[in-house]
Scaffold this active site. Structure first.
Site, short mmCIF file in Angstrom:
data_model
loop_
_atom_site.label_atom_id
_atom_site.label_comp_id
_atom_site.label_asym_id
_atom_site.label_seq_id
_atom_site.Cartn_x
_atom_site.Cartn_y
_atom_site.Cartn_z
N HIS A 17 0.86 -1.28 0.30
CA HIS A 17 0.22 -0.09 -0.01
C HIS A 17 1.02 1.27 -0.05
O HIS A 17 1.65 1.42 0.67
CB HIS A 17 -0.83 0.03 1.31
CG HIS A 17 -1.71 1.20 1.07
ND1 HIS A 17 -3.18 1.17 0.65
CD2 HIS A 17 -1.80 2.45 1.74
CE1 HIS A 17 -3.48 2.37 0.68
NE2 HIS A 17 -2.73 3.09 1.68
N ASP A 44 -14.76 3.80 8.00
CA ASP A 44 -13.66 4.61 7.50
C ASP A 44 -14.05 5.49 6.30
O ASP A 44 -13.88 6.73 6.22
CB ASP A 44 -12.49 3.87 6.89
CG ASP A 44 -11.48 4.54 6.25
OD1 ASP A 44 -10.63 5.48 6.86
OD2 ASP A 44 -11.28 4.47 4.97
N ARG A 80 -13.53 13.77 7.28
CA ARG A 80 -12.36 14.42 7.61
C ARG A 80 -12.08 15.36 6.11
O ARG A 80 -11.46 16.27 6.62
CB ARG A 80 -11.40 13.28 7.63
CG ARG A 80 -11.56 12.67 9.07
CD ARG A 80 -10.47 11.39 9.15
NE ARG A 80 -9.15 11.59 8.61
CZ ARG A 80 -8.28 10.62 8.00
NH1 ARG A 80 -8.85 9.41 7.70
NH2 ARG A 80 -7.04 10.81 8.00
N SER A 100 -6.91 4.66 9.53
CA SER A 100 -7.77 4.72 8.05
C SER A 100 -7.34 3.60 7.33
O SER A 100 -7.74 2.73 6.59
CB SER A 100 -7.82 5.97 7.51
OG SER A 100 -8.27 5.98 6.19
N LYS A 119 -8.51 -0.69 6.57
CA LYS A 119 -8.85 -1.51 5.19
C LYS A 119 -7.78 -2.42 4.82
O LYS A 119 -8.06 -3.61 4.13
CB LYS A 119 -8.51 -0.23 3.97
CG LYS A 119 -9.88 0.94 4.19
CD LYS A 119 -9.62 1.85 3.15
CE LYS A 119 -8.51 2.93 3.68
NZ LYS A 119 -8.86 4.11 3.41
N1 URA Z 1 -5.32 7.20 2.52
C1 URA Z 1 -6.42 6.76 3.34
O1 URA Z 1 -6.83 5.51 2.98
N2 URA Z 1 -6.71 7.26 4.66
C2 URA Z 1 -6.35 8.12 5.04
O2 URA Z 1 -6.44 8.80 6.09
C3 URA Z 1 -5.11 8.84 4.35
C4 URA Z 1 -4.57 8.41 3.14
#
Ligand code: URA
Length: 434
Positions: A82, A161, A168, A183, A187
């Site tokens: 990621h 999220d 946010r 966050s 995932k």
């Molecule tokens: N990517 C995400 O998935 N969440 C964040 O808060 C920042 C970048």
């Protein structure tokens, strides 16, 4: 329990309990806690921060707000990768087939781009016919049969999220370490991989502007992953200039293909080998980082990485002749040079600005609903530290609209800083946290 008391507690800087965090996440996901109270808590978290325990509890509460993908029917150790988001970041497109060509199963969920950062899913659609919507059965079968499958984010992974991120985004609470870490990790954990390699970007085009902050974020995420039994490694890499030369969907795909043909830009190759090598170590395919790098390099040289990309594109309905002949990828009508107005050394190529210029040319989305133009973008001709003479080509604008070329040219010139003296080189890889 009352949301009002939880907000007040955090406003006073007091640590929240696991139960309070779960109460908030559950209530907000179900729509029982209104946006205004959630916003107030987010702002209190932003200013008063969360400690490691609170961040881990927030992460797991978000994981539990939706489904977890079960990858247990895919053979082998599944390693996910990621990136925290960057400009010109096409690494997944060359890295995932390369790693899969060495027998590491890749079963990956990727996102679309928003704002100045691009998304892997959009880029892959440059292959005519390529589908990112796989049924769960096809996703598992492709990962088992050809070793690689990639799909868009499914509806019910960490829905808390999804809602919180949207809030946010409009309340000035994105760039908080605990909120970003929870966050991303919620995932990743819900997506089911056994190990996770994180590319934590630092610099002008990244959330984290200093190597110190990027290291703290990497450490926070590595600690969360490790605490739930997932081997997690964080690589801190430069995003102070775009990665590679190409910015824009099919332009980036072309560059990723070139890497697998042995003609990749130096920085993209180094990052691919670094992240890939850690993925091989996590899956026990390589004993050491150096061995991992050698294995990856070998599969670039013998063409096995490229073959795996073809298998992958074919299995998801895409036209593989685009890989042999990259001229078939979507192409812009106009390609215009941008020439230097002065001589010197390139000190800075503002990554975020370049992401925004490419977006304005049509390569990115301003809102979730915007359509993108796969053909357009920018190809740099020079990178940071290089010497330039007045009149040298700094970049090429790829556009489908003659009217937006001059504006892009002006902005490109404004966002490439040229100085008289040679400048100190910055590293591509700052640090590794594990
Ligand atoms: N990517 C995400 O998935 N969440 C964040 O808060 C920042 C970048």
């Amino acid at each position: 329990m009352r949301m009002y008391d939880i907000i007040l507690k955090k406003r006073k800087g007091i640590e929240l309990t696991k139960e309070e965090i779960e109460f908030f996440v559950k209530g907000f996901t179900k729509g029982e806690i209104p946006d205004y109270q959630a916003s107030a808590l987010l702002m209190a978290i932003f200013f008063n921060k969360m400690n490691k325990r609170e961040t881990a509890d927030l992460t797991m509460a978000m994981v539990d707000s939706g489904d977890r993908i079960n990858l247990s029917s895919i053979n082998g150790i599944k390693v996910d990768k990621h990136s925290t988001g960057g400009v010109g970041d096409k690494t997944s497109i060359c890295l995932t087939p390369l790693v899969a060509s060495l027998g590491v199963p890749v079963a990956k969920m990727s996102g679309r781009g928003l704002g100045h950062t691009g998304g892997t899913i959009d880029k892959l659609e440059a292959f005519e016919g390529f589908s990112v919507e796989l049924s769960e059965e096809d996703f598992i079968n492709n990962a088992n049969n050809i070793g690689i499958a990639l799909t868009g984010q499914t509806g019910n992974i960490a829905p808390a999220d999804k809602k919180l991120y949207a809030l946010r985004d409009v309340t000035g609470t994105v760039d908080n370490m605990s909120l970003i870490a929870s966050s991303i990790m919620s995932k990743k954990i819900a997506s089911g991989a056994d190990a996770i390699v994180l590319d934590v970007k630092v610099g002008d085009g990244a959330f984290m502007k200093t190597p110190e902050d990027a290291k703290l974020l990497a450490k926070e995420m590595v600690d969360i992953g490790t605490s739930v039994g997932r081997k997690t490694i964080g690589v801190i890499s430069d995003m102070d200039q775009p990665l590679g030369y190409a910015i824009g969907n099919s332009l980036e795909v072309k560059e990723a293909i070139e890497l697998l043909k042995g003609n990749g830009p130096k920085d993209l190759l180094e990052l691919t080998l670094t992240l890939g090598s850690y993925m091989l170590v996590c899956s026990n395919t390589a004993k050491t980082f150096e061995e991992g790098k050698e294995l990856l390099m070998k599969n670039i040289e013998n063409g096995k990485g490229l073959e795996k990309l073809k298998d992958f594109v074919k299995a998801q309905g895409g036209d593989t002749s685009f890989i042999d002949d990259t001229n078939k990828l979507p192409k812009a009508k106009f390609i215009e040079e941008v020439r230097a107005k002065e001589s010197g050394y390139i000190k800075k190529i503002h990554a975020e600005a370049f992401g925004l210029i490419a977006m304005e040319l049509g390569a990115g989305r301003e809102t979730k609903e915007s359509n993108i133009d796969l053909a357009v973008g920018i190809v740099l001709n020079k990178k940071r530290d290089e010497k330039v003479q007045e009149g040298d080509v700094l970049a090429y604008i790829h556009s489908n609209d003659r009217n937006n070329i001059e504006r892009a040219r002006e902005k490109i010139l404004k966002n490439i800083e040229i100085v008289k003296e040679p400048i100190e080189k910055l590293p591509l890889i700052y640090d590794v946290v594990q």
